[in-house]
Scaffold this motif. Structure first.
Motif, PDB file in Angstrom:
ATOM      1  N   ALA A 190      18.264  30.719 -17.841  1.00 54.93           N
ATOM      2  CA  ALA A 190      18.946  29.459 -17.542  1.00 54.93           C
ATOM      3  C   ALA A 190      20.228  29.679 -16.758  1.00 54.93           C
ATOM      4  O   ALA A 190      20.625  28.840 -15.944  1.00 54.93           O
ATOM      5  CB  ALA A 190      19.240  28.694 -18.830  1.00 54.93           C
ATOM      6  N   VAL A 191      20.885  30.803 -17.002  1.00 57.37           N
ATOM      7  CA  VAL A 191      22.121  31.132 -16.288  1.00 57.37           C
ATOM      8  C   VAL A 191      21.977  32.534 -15.709  1.00 57.37           C
ATOM      9  O   VAL A 191      21.213  33.354 -16.230  1.00 57.37           O
ATOM     10  CB  VAL A 191      23.348  31.067 -17.222  1.00 57.37           C
ATOM     11  CG1 VAL A 191      23.576  29.650 -17.719  1.00 57.37           C
ATOM     12  CG2 VAL A 191      23.172  32.023 -18.406  1.00 57.37           C
ATOM     13  N   PRO A 192      22.697  32.833 -14.637  1.00 57.17           N
ATOM     14  CA  PRO A 192      22.563  34.160 -14.022  1.00 57.17           C
ATOM     15  C   PRO A 192      23.080  35.273 -14.929  1.00 57.17           C
ATOM     16  O   PRO A 192      24.104  35.130 -15.589  1.00 57.17           O
ATOM     17  CB  PRO A 192      23.418  34.043 -12.753  1.00 57.17           C
ATOM     18  CG  PRO A 192      24.350  32.919 -13.004  1.00 57.17           C
ATOM     19  CD  PRO A 192      23.604  31.959 -13.875  1.00 57.17           C
ATOM     20  N   THR A 193      22.350  36.372 -14.948  1.00 54.54           N
ATOM     21  CA  THR A 193      22.763  37.547 -15.719  1.00 54.54           C
ATOM     22  C   THR A 193      23.634  38.444 -14.855  1.00 54.54           C
ATOM     23  O   THR A 193      23.713  38.283 -13.632  1.00 54.54           O
ATOM     24  CB  THR A 193      21.536  38.336 -16.191  1.00 54.54           C
ATOM     25  OG1 THR A 193      20.835  38.824 -15.024  1.00 54.54           O
ATOM     26  CG2 THR A 193      20.597  37.464 -17.014  1.00 54.54           C
ATOM     27  N   SER A 194      24.272  39.418 -15.479  1.00 55.59           N
ATOM     28  CA  SER A 194      25.103  40.357 -14.724  1.00 55.59           C
ATOM     29  C   SER A 194      24.260  41.166 -13.743  1.00 55.59           C
ATOM     30  O   SER A 194      24.709  41.486 -12.628  1.00 55.59           O
ATOM     31  CB  SER A 194      25.847  41.290 -15.683  1.00 55.59           C
ATOM     32  OG  SER A 194      24.935  42.008 -16.509  1.00 55.59           O
ATOM     33  N   SER A 195      23.030  41.497 -14.130  1.00 57.43           N
ATOM     34  CA  SER A 195      22.134  42.239 -13.232  1.00 57.43           C
ATOM     35  C   SER A 195      21.777  41.396 -12.014  1.00 57.43           C
ATOM     36  O   SER A 195      21.766  41.894 -10.877  1.00 57.43           O
ATOM     37  CB  SER A 195      20.864  42.642 -13.969  1.00 57.43           C
ATOM     38  OG  SER A 195      21.145  43.555 -15.015  1.00 57.43           O
ATOM     39  N   GLU A 196      21.503  40.124 -12.243  1.00 58.35           N
ATOM     40  CA  GLU A 196      21.176  39.224 -11.142  1.00 58.35           C
ATOM     41  C   GLU A 196      22.342  39.106 -10.172  1.00 58.35           C
ATOM     42  O   GLU A 196      22.164  39.170  -8.945  1.00 58.35           O
ATOM     43  CB  GLU A 196      20.813  37.839 -11.680  1.00 58.35           C
ATOM     44  CG  GLU A 196      20.543  36.805 -10.594  1.00 58.35           C
ATOM     45  CD  GLU A 196      20.272  35.418 -11.153  1.00 58.35           C
ATOM     46  OE1 GLU A 196      20.462  34.431 -10.420  1.00 58.35           O
ATOM     47  OE2 GLU A 196      19.885  35.323 -12.342  1.00 58.35           O
ATOM     48  N   VAL A 197      23.536  38.936 -10.697  1.00 57.42           N
ATOM     49  CA  VAL A 197      24.723  38.803  -9.859  1.00 57.42           C
ATOM     50  C   VAL A 197      24.940  40.076  -9.033  1.00 57.42           C
ATOM     51  O   VAL A 197      25.258  40.006  -7.836  1.00 57.42           O
ATOM     52  CB  VAL A 197      25.960  38.483 -10.716  1.00 57.42           C
ATOM     53  CG1 VAL A 197      27.239  38.643  -9.890  1.00 57.42           C
ATOM     54  CG2 VAL A 197      25.863  37.079 -11.277  1.00 57.42           C
ATOM     55  N   ALA A 198      24.735  41.225  -9.646  1.00 50.13           N
ATOM     56  CA  ALA A 198      24.929  42.493  -8.941  1.00 50.13           C
ATOM     57  C   ALA A 198      23.967  42.608  -7.758  1.00 50.13           C
ATOM     58  O   ALA A 198      24.364  43.030  -6.656  1.00 50.13           O
ATOM     59  CB  ALA A 198      24.729  43.667  -9.903  1.00 50.13           C
ATOM     60  N   VAL A 199      22.703  42.223  -7.980  1.00 46.95           N
ATOM     61  CA  VAL A 199      21.721  42.272  -6.894  1.00 46.95           C
ATOM     62  C   VAL A 199      22.065  41.249  -5.815  1.00 46.95           C
ATOM     63  O   VAL A 199      22.004  41.542  -4.610  1.00 46.95           O
ATOM     64  CB  VAL A 199      20.296  42.018  -7.437  1.00 46.95           C
ATOM     65  CG1 VAL A 199      19.302  41.864  -6.286  1.00 46.95           C
ATOM     66  CG2 VAL A 199      19.871  43.160  -8.352  1.00 46.95           C
ATOM     67  N   ALA A 200      22.456  40.043  -6.227  1.00 41.27           N
ATOM     68  CA  ALA A 200      22.777  38.990  -5.261  1.00 41.27           C
ATOM     69  C   ALA A 200      23.971  39.379  -4.394  1.00 41.27           C
ATOM     70  O   ALA A 200      23.978  39.127  -3.176  1.00 41.27           O
ATOM     71  CB  ALA A 200      23.047  37.680  -5.986  1.00 41.27           C
ATOM     72  N   VAL A 201      24.978  39.983  -4.991  1.00 36.65           N
ATOM     73  CA  VAL A 201      26.145  40.417  -4.224  1.00 36.65           C
ATOM     74  C   VAL A 201      25.756  41.501  -3.222  1.00 36.65           C
ATOM     75  O   VAL A 201      26.153  41.462  -2.040  1.00 36.65           O
ATOM     76  CB  VAL A 201      27.252  40.922  -5.174  1.00 36.65           C
ATOM     77  CG1 VAL A 201      28.355  41.646  -4.386  1.00 36.65           C
ATOM     78  CG2 VAL A 201      27.853  39.751  -5.945  1.00 36.65           C
ATOM     79  N   ALA A 202      24.960  42.468  -3.659  1.00 35.75           N
ATOM     80  CA  ALA A 202      24.487  43.509  -2.750  1.00 35.75           C
ATOM     81  C   ALA A 202      23.632  42.894  -1.646  1.00 35.75           C
ATOM     82  O   ALA A 202      23.731  43.288  -0.465  1.00 35.75           O
ATOM     83  CB  ALA A 202      23.682  44.554  -3.527  1.00 35.75           C
ATOM     84  N   ASP A 203      22.809  41.925  -1.997  1.00 36.10           N
ATOM     85  CA  ASP A 203      21.961  41.215  -1.044  1.00 36.10           C
ATOM     86  C   ASP A 203      22.813  40.606   0.071  1.00 36.10           C
ATOM     87  O   ASP A 203      22.530  40.772   1.267  1.00 36.10           O
ATOM     88  CB  ASP A 203      21.183  40.136  -1.805  1.00 36.10           C
ATOM     89  CG  ASP A 203      20.294  39.273  -0.925  1.00 36.10           C
ATOM     90  OD1 ASP A 203      20.202  39.535   0.285  1.00 36.10           O
ATOM     91  OD2 ASP A 203      19.688  38.324  -1.469  1.00 36.10           O
ATOM     92  N   VAL A 204      23.856  39.880  -0.308  1.00 35.61           N
ATOM     93  CA  VAL A 204      24.714  39.227   0.678  1.00 35.61           C
ATOM     94  C   VAL A 204      25.405  40.258   1.565  1.00 35.61           C
ATOM     95  O   VAL A 204      25.475  40.098   2.794  1.00 35.61           O
ATOM     96  CB  VAL A 204      25.759  38.332  -0.014  1.00 35.61           C
ATOM     97  CG1 VAL A 204      26.804  37.850   0.985  1.00 35.61           C
ATOM     98  CG2 VAL A 204      25.074  37.144  -0.676  1.00 35.61           C
ATOM     99  N   LYS A 205      25.914  41.318   0.963  1.00 35.28           N
ATOM    100  CA  LYS A 205      26.583  42.359   1.753  1.00 35.28           C
ATOM    101  C   LYS A 205      25.623  42.954   2.783  1.00 35.28           C
ATOM    102  O   LYS A 205      26.005  43.210   3.937  1.00 35.28           O
ATOM    103  CB  LYS A 205      27.126  43.443   0.826  1.00 35.28           C
ATOM    104  CG  LYS A 205      28.323  43.004  -0.008  1.00 35.28           C
ATOM    105  CD  LYS A 205      28.810  44.126  -0.908  1.00 35.28           C
ATOM    106  CE  LYS A 205      30.046  43.685  -1.714  1.00 35.28           C
ATOM    107  NZ  LYS A 205      30.524  44.755  -2.634  1.00 35.28           N
ATOM    108  N   CYS A 206      24.381  43.156   2.370  1.00 33.36           N
ATOM    109  CA  CYS A 206      23.400  43.740   3.290  1.00 33.36           C
ATOM    110  C   CYS A 206      22.951  42.729   4.348  1.00 33.36           C
ATOM    111  O   CYS A 206      22.677  43.106   5.491  1.00 33.36           O
ATOM    112  CB  CYS A 206      22.202  44.277   2.506  1.00 33.36           C
ATOM    113  SG  CYS A 206      22.576  45.782   1.561  1.00 33.36           S
TER     114      CYS A 206
END
Length: 316
Positions: free
Chosen positions: A246-262
């Motif tokens: 239901a809410v983003p996990t820390s793992s999800e946020v870490a991947v999303a941040v790396a995704d945006v940087k890439c």
């Protein structure tokens, strides 16, 4: 399954079997390849300011302001019709609503593109808590269940049966049909889903056949690996089944941040936008007659809707 996972599953499942526009010869590449990627406003592409980067086919889909006018007029006509039969105006609240171009952009598949959004929401949509972007491809959405279980009221609203209710003849298609007919008066009805379906097919084809997108995805994937994550494409990262909470996990946020940087490092969103623009421009040429008819139909509906809104005295 969350909205993001559903959208990813649809995109992944289309592949080469998706319906495709064709050229007159039926041979060779259908669409030109771009030679350079245009500059893209990543904040607009992300939708974080309530807008989405414009693409050529947006010209044939109503804007948010236009859909608001059409929806207001339709709601007022339906509500007025229901009241004539002795039912509350609130009955019109369950009617499907037209959706604007902002809600149909294929670039929404590549959110997030901003670090702030990624760090706060991961792949979940801001404000709603649901996963990022719903790509139905259609031009309609609705509130769902009827606010009543009265069978006669349903008949009046939808016209599911012919005959009289409360002493009055139910119009063809019920009050919804009556409102639609009034808004379409003087117009030749067109396929409301044509542009959305065409756009979806073009985006899928571009993902499958564009060498520019293939190279950009490969560069993005290499970048992600350098940060400790293994995904072939951004849609694979967004569609990771672990992001179903239901809410983003820390793992999800870490991947999303790396995704945006890439994405930013590889210019991926710019490349994809450029390819989509190329495909959509060619499709506009290929389908000029039908698209003009759709645009004329939309303009006719909007003209009729404006007249209704002008007479509803703030009740729309």
């Amino acid at each position: 399954m969350t909205a993001a996972l559903a959208a990813t599953a649809v995109l992944a499942g289309c592949g080469d079997s998706a319906a495709q526009p064709s050229t007159s010869s039926g041979k060779g590449p259908l669409y030109p390849q771009i030679t350079a990627a245009p500059a893209v406003d990543l904040a607009a592409a992300d939708g974080s300011q309530g807008t989405v980067l414009s693409l050529p086919l947006d010209a044939y889909i109503m804007t948010s302001a236009q859909t608001a006018t059409l929806n207001d007029a339709k709601h007022f006509l339906i509500a007025t019709c229901m009241e004539r039969f002795g039912y509350p105006a609130s009955s019109a609240g369950s009617v499907p609503q037209a959706v604007s171009a902002d809600a149909q952009s294929p670039l929404a598949w590549f959110r997030p593109t901003q670090l702030e959004a990624a760090s706060r929401f991961g792949y979940h949509a801001p404000m709603t808590g649901s996963s990022a972007s719903n790509q139905s491809g259609t031009g309609q959405s609705g509130t769902g269940a009827m606010p009543t279980q009265d069978p006669a009221e349903v008949v009046v609203l939808q016209g599911s049966k012919t005959g009289y209710v409360n002493g009055q003849m139910v119009p063809p298609g019920g009050c919804i049909g009556s409102a639609t007919a009034k808004l379409s008066q003087g117009q030749t009805a067109q396929d409301a889903n044509f542009v959305g379906d065409l756009r979806f097919q073009l985006a899928v084809r571009a993902q499958n056949e564009s060498p520019q997108i293939r190279v950009a995805n490969s560069a993005w994937s290499d970048c992600m690996k350098s940060m400790g994550f293994s995904y072939a494409t951004p849609k694979d990262a967004a569609g990771d089944r672990r992001w179903g909470s239901a809410v983003p996990t820390s793992s999800e946020v870490a991947v999303a941040v790396a995704d945006v940087k890439c994405k930013q490092k590889t210019n991926l969103v710019n490349v994809i936008a450029g390819v989509y623009q190329s495909y959509e421009n060619q499709a506009i040429t290929d389908h000029a007659t039908q698209l003009k008819a759709i645009k004329d139909w939309e303009n006719g509906q909007l003209a009729n809707a404006a007249k209704v809104v002008a007479t509803c005295s703030g009740a729309c």
